[in-house]
Design a protein around this motif. Structure first.
Motif, PDB file in Angstrom:
ATOM      1  N   VAL A  11       0.834  -1.204   0.000  1.00 27.17           N
ATOM      2  CA  VAL A  11       0.000   0.000   0.000  1.00 27.17           C
ATOM      3  C   VAL A  11       0.870   1.255   0.000  1.00 27.17           C
ATOM      4  CG1 VAL A  11      -1.688   1.336   1.327  1.00 27.17           C
ATOM      5  CG2 VAL A  11      -1.970  -1.137   1.073  1.00 27.17           C
ATOM      6  N   ASP A  12       1.986   1.212   0.707  1.00 28.99           N
ATOM      7  CA  ASP A  12       2.906   2.355   0.711  1.00 28.99           C
ATOM      8  C   ASP A  12       3.431   2.635  -0.699  1.00 28.99           C
ATOM      9  OD1 ASP A  12       2.594   2.647   3.412  1.00 28.99           O
ATOM     10  OD2 ASP A  12       4.424   1.548   3.950  1.00 28.99           O
ATOM     11  N   LEU A  13       3.797   1.566  -1.415  1.00 29.12           N
ATOM     12  CA  LEU A  13       4.287   1.732  -2.787  1.00 29.12           C
ATOM     13  C   LEU A  13       3.184   2.256  -3.706  1.00 29.12           C
ATOM     14  CD1 LEU A  13       6.652  -1.153  -4.027  1.00 29.12           C
ATOM     15  CD2 LEU A  13       7.123   1.298  -3.834  1.00 29.12           C
ATOM     16  N   LEU A  39       8.201   2.318 -11.043  1.00 30.50           N
ATOM     17  CA  LEU A  39       7.453   2.090  -9.808  1.00 30.50           C
ATOM     18  C   LEU A  39       6.312   1.098 -10.030  1.00 30.50           C
ATOM     19  CD1 LEU A  39       7.638   2.969  -6.904  1.00 30.50           C
ATOM     20  CD2 LEU A  39       6.128   4.902  -7.392  1.00 30.50           C
ATOM     21  N   GLU A  40       5.689   1.153 -11.188  1.00 29.35           N
ATOM     22  CA  GLU A  40       4.627   0.192 -11.527  1.00 29.35           C
ATOM     23  C   GLU A  40       5.181  -1.224 -11.528  1.00 29.35           C
ATOM     24  OE1 GLU A  40       1.668   2.852 -14.413  1.00 29.35           O
ATOM     25  OE2 GLU A  40       3.329   1.711 -15.282  1.00 29.35           O
ATOM     26  N   ARG A  41       6.366  -1.399 -12.067  1.00 28.98           N
ATOM     27  CA  ARG A  41       6.977  -2.730 -12.078  1.00 28.98           C
ATOM     28  C   ARG A  41       7.274  -3.211 -10.662  1.00 28.98           C
ATOM     29  NH1 ARG A  41       9.552  -0.509 -16.727  1.00 28.98           N
ATOM     30  NH2 ARG A  41      11.370   0.141 -15.494  1.00 28.98           N
ATOM     31  N   ARG A  42       7.737  -2.293  -9.819  1.00 35.57           N
ATOM     32  CA  ARG A  42       8.003  -2.646  -8.426  1.00 35.57           C
ATOM     33  C   ARG A  42       6.729  -3.054  -7.705  1.00 35.57           C
ATOM     34  NH1 ARG A  42      11.079   1.939  -5.349  1.00 35.57           N
ATOM     35  NH2 ARG A  42      10.774   0.426  -3.670  1.00 35.57           N
ATOM     36  N   VAL A  43       5.636  -2.338  -7.976  1.00 38.59           N
ATOM     37  CA  VAL A  43       4.342  -2.658  -7.362  1.00 38.59           C
ATOM     38  C   VAL A  43       3.892  -4.060  -7.767  1.00 38.59           C
ATOM     39  CG1 VAL A  43       1.866  -2.117  -7.397  1.00 38.59           C
ATOM     40  CG2 VAL A  43       3.538  -0.286  -7.060  1.00 38.59           C
TER      41      VAL A  43
END
Length: 328
Positions: A11-13, A39-43
């Motif tokens: 949720v933080d990401l 960031l989308e890939r990390r999520v």
């Protein structure tokens, strides 16, 4: 949305991702496409890491998520013209158990529309509803209502679908005075003999006799993040360790998740959920459940009654059986 402890890093990401998108849209002069994609890939990576490696206790938490679809949500999504029936004709109405007749829209999944009886436990969304429905914990009259409706379905030759989602039968003194154990036991006997197809779906919590009271069927389906057990992890922990602190150990020992139960032939099929749980995409969940029910009804509907009943009895007779080997 209610947040579970193990979901906080995700949720933080996701919050940071939203903030980045908002900043780019409002500023208009800065191109953050590369950072957003990273960031989308990390999520997505973190989401897969969390939800594809859930512990048994984490699945229990997901099964109890307050945003998860409940019985009436499934009825509304899978049927049309549903008419709820009330009362057990012996004592009164129990709003923790809902049931009635409607048209199952099988055409959506390549099957056919047909009238079915649907029975299930219903929890509440807010404090008032939870009190009114006792958190989905039926009294004896709830099980007797379910029996009345199932016997009516059998009389008119209509298939039965039951939806299991309860932390257990109501444990109050008045429930015991009115024959809680007898009502559940009677349902087991009646359901074993129903001359129509019975499809059981564990959609959330399936605890103890409270779930089993409407859980005897020809096909037992179970959502991926539901749980089904003779006792809840907390109650098991309190009995064995005199404390709720060992609920995670109890959940591991009970082997109450769908993969555990299909391995031991307690259930017949696992219905996949959207990544993150049924509450993250209810529509997709309804579609998966509807498809599984449609296939089960088509398969069972083709069987003659004597084979249907023989297979049902053999299914439950085989549970818990073992073979003794020769002494070493």
């Amino acid at each position: 949305m209610h947040l579970l402890e193990f979901e906080k890093p995700l949720v933080d990401l996701e919050t940071k991702l939203r903030e980045l998108r908002t900043f780019e849209a409002e500023d208009g002069t800065v191109d953050l496409t590369e950072q957003i994609h990273a960031l989308e890939r990390r999520v997505e990576t973190l989401k897969a890491s969390i939800y594809q490696n859930l512990t048994r206790w984490q699945r229990v938490q997901l099964a109890r998520h307050p945003d998860r679809p409940y019985t009436l949500d499934y009825i509304g999504a899978l049927t049309e013209g549903f008419v709820e029936l009330h009362g057990d004709r012996l004592f009164g109405e129990d709003r923790a158990m809902v049931g009635g007749f409607g048209t199952f829209m099988g055409r959506r999944w390549g099957s056919r529309d047909q009238t079915v009886c649907i029975v299930g436990q219903q929890k509440g969304r807010d404090t008032k509803q939870r009190k009114d429905r006792r958190f989905g914990m039926p009294n004896p009259e709830g099980y007797r209502k379910a029996k009345r409706l199932m016997e009516m379905a059998a009389k008119f030759g209509k298939p039965i679908i039951t939806l299991l989602d309860t932390p257990g039968a109501f444990p109050g003194l008045e429930a015991e005075e009115r024959g809680q154990a007898e009502a559940i036991a009677r349902n087991l006997l009646v359901m074993a003999r129903l001359p129509v197809p019975v499809v059981v779906v564990v959609i959330g919590e399936g605890a103890s006799g409270g779930a089993l009271g409407i859980g005897v069927g020809d096909k037992i389906l179970m959502l991926e993040n539901a749980w089904y057990s003779v006792i809840s992890p907390e109650s098991c922990s309190s009995i064995l360790w005199r404390s709720w602190d060992y609920k995670e150990d109890a959940a591991r020992a009970l082997k109450l998740t769908a993969p555990d139960l299909i391995e031991h032939s307690v259930i017949d099929e696992i219905i996949p959920e959207p990544l993150g749980g049924a509450h993250r995409d209810p529509k997709k969940t309804f579609d998966a459940v509807g498809k599984a029910i449609a296939v089960a009804l088509d398969t069972l509907g083709a069987l003659p009654t004597d084979k249907l009943l023989a297979d049902r009895l053999a299914k439950f007779d085989a549970m818990g059986s073992w073979t003794e080997g020769e002494p070493a």
